[in-house]
Scaffold this motif. Structure first.
Motif, mmCIF file in Angstrom:
data_model
loop_
_atom_site.group_PDB
_atom_site.id
_atom_site.type_symbol
_atom_site.label_atom_id
_atom_site.label_comp_id
_atom_site.label_asym_id
_atom_site.label_seq_id
_atom_site.Cartn_x
_atom_site.Cartn_y
_atom_site.Cartn_z
ATOM 1 N N TYR A 35 14.635 -55.424 -1.949
ATOM 2 C CA TYR A 35 13.786 -54.580 -2.781
ATOM 3 C C TYR A 35 13.187 -55.442 -3.878
ATOM 4 C CZ TYR A 35 12.466 -51.258 -6.402
ATOM 5 O OH TYR A 35 11.772 -50.570 -7.367
ATOM 6 N N GLN A 36 11.875 -55.354 -4.065
ATOM 7 C CA GLN A 36 11.169 -56.115 -5.095
ATOM 8 C C GLN A 36 10.418 -55.163 -6.015
ATOM 9 O OE1 GLN A 36 8.071 -58.615 -3.543
ATOM 10 N NE2 GLN A 36 7.248 -59.105 -5.577
ATOM 11 N N SER A 37 10.598 -55.341 -7.314
ATOM 12 C CA SER A 37 9.830 -54.603 -8.317
ATOM 13 C C SER A 37 9.525 -55.579 -9.450
ATOM 14 C CB SER A 37 10.625 -53.406 -8.842
ATOM 15 O OG SER A 37 9.923 -52.786 -9.910
ATOM 16 N N GLY A 38 8.249 -55.943 -9.592
ATOM 17 C CA GLY A 38 7.889 -56.970 -10.559
ATOM 18 C C GLY A 38 8.573 -58.283 -10.206
ATOM 19 N N LYS A 39 9.290 -58.861 -11.196
ATOM 20 C CA LYS A 39 9.990 -60.121 -10.950
ATOM 21 C C LYS A 39 11.432 -59.900 -10.512
ATOM 22 C CE LYS A 39 7.149 -62.659 -14.274
ATOM 23 N NZ LYS A 39 7.138 -63.461 -15.537
ATOM 24 N N ASN A 40 11.811 -58.639 -10.334
ATOM 25 C CA ASN A 40 13.190 -58.332 -9.986
ATOM 26 C C ASN A 40 13.345 -58.156 -8.473
ATOM 27 O OD1 ASN A 40 14.012 -58.216 -12.747
ATOM 28 N ND2 ASN A 40 13.048 -56.195 -12.882
#
Length: 307
Positions: A35-40
């Motif tokens: 799972y990717q959200s922004g830089k996370n």
């Protein structure tokens, strides 16, 4: 029960969406997704099985704080060892990747231009891309990749009006179909007697009895459910209203404010936009994976019904 897999691929994009929705719930699969959200980034392992007793699923978050989510048909248990807490809920129609698509697609074409993209490769498998472009600025766009033979969603990307990724789920490896060892569904985290069990199950409320309504509609979104959810000892209940356009959804929580100073306004948490507003003795919080303008307009429009 596991559906007959590997049926002939449909030709039109709406049929592909239906195929993705049922595949995620009826097929057996086991794999790892990111799972990717922004830089996370966050990596999870999932095992899913459908048999004569219903649906069984175990999801384990592999990065950071350990977490485990176990589904048995409609009941979901979220195990949080750092907090020594188990949250028990029945989330209704809300589901997670890769079965996040709703089974009913009525009205989706009113809010999105839906078309087939190209066939590509995801996790080493051939995948058909389906693209949903919003017709206005109240929702994000979606790019979905389904495994060609089974229809299982292998990759899901949410994009904003500039085409930039808001969030993305993608399998890095996955096995589809066949038997899965029961050990894959066995809880790994051992609970002790000092753990707290929180029953977040809400009580369904008739829409007309909620006591709250919008003074202006949000185009394409309609009220799909109303629940009363307990806030804990001596705190009363929160009213939880869900508005959806058939794919994107916005939750509105209305809870007693009781004089606590609240910083109103918008803010974001990962891919979720949040807007808080005080209405009389209540705190209204609208949140969802939609543009900020959408949660703000919905949050500003909700008002108590005057009888």
């Amino acid at each position: 029960m596991q559906a007959p897999a590997f049926a002939e691929s449909p030709g039109d994009p709406l049929s592909w969406l239906g195929r993705m929705a049922t595949a995620g719930q009826r097929l057996n699969y086991y794999g790892t997704f990111i799972y990717q959200s922004g830089k996370n980034f966050e990596t999870s392992r999932i095992a899913h099985m459908s048999d004569a007793n219903g649906e069984h699923e175990r999801l384990e978050v592999l990065d950071g704080s350990p977490r485990e989510v176990i589904r048995s048909n409609s009941e979901v248990r979220c195990v949080l060892p750092d907090q020594k807490t188990v949250i028990v809920d029945r989330p209704g129609t809300r589901r997670a990747f890769p079965s996040r698509l709703p089974v009913a697609f009525g009205g989706l074409a009113e809010n999105y231009r839906i078309r087939k993209g190209s066939v590509g490769r995801v996790a080493g498998l051939d995948a058909q891309q389906i693209i949903l472009e919003p017709k206005d600025d109240l929702r994000f766009g979606y790019q979905l990749w389904a495994e060609v033979q089974s229809g299982l969603l292998l990759k899901a990307r949410t994009v904003d009006d500039r085409g930039e990724i808001v969030e993305q789920f993608t399998f890095s490896d996955v096995k589809i179909g066949g038997e899965i060892d029961n050990d894959a569904f066995r809880p790994r985290i051992t609970k002790s007697s000092d753990w707290r069990v929180v029953h977040a199950n809400g009580v369904e409320v008739r829409k007309e009895d909620s006591g709250w309504a919008l003074n202006a509609p949000l185009a394409g979104f309609s009220l799909v459910s109303v629940m009363r959810r307990p806030l804990g000892r001596d705190r009363g209940d929160a009213l939880h209203m869900v508005y959806s356009d058939g794919l994107a959804s916005i939750s509105v929580f209305i809870e007693p404010n009781e004089g606590v100073r609240v910083e109103p306004g918008p803010f974001a948490s990962g891919a979720i936009n949040i807007y808080k507003r005080v209405v009389g003795q209540y705190l209204v919080t609208a949140l969802g994976e939609v543009p900020l303008r959408s949660v703000q307009r919905l949050g500003d429009a909700i008002e108590p019904v005057t009888r």
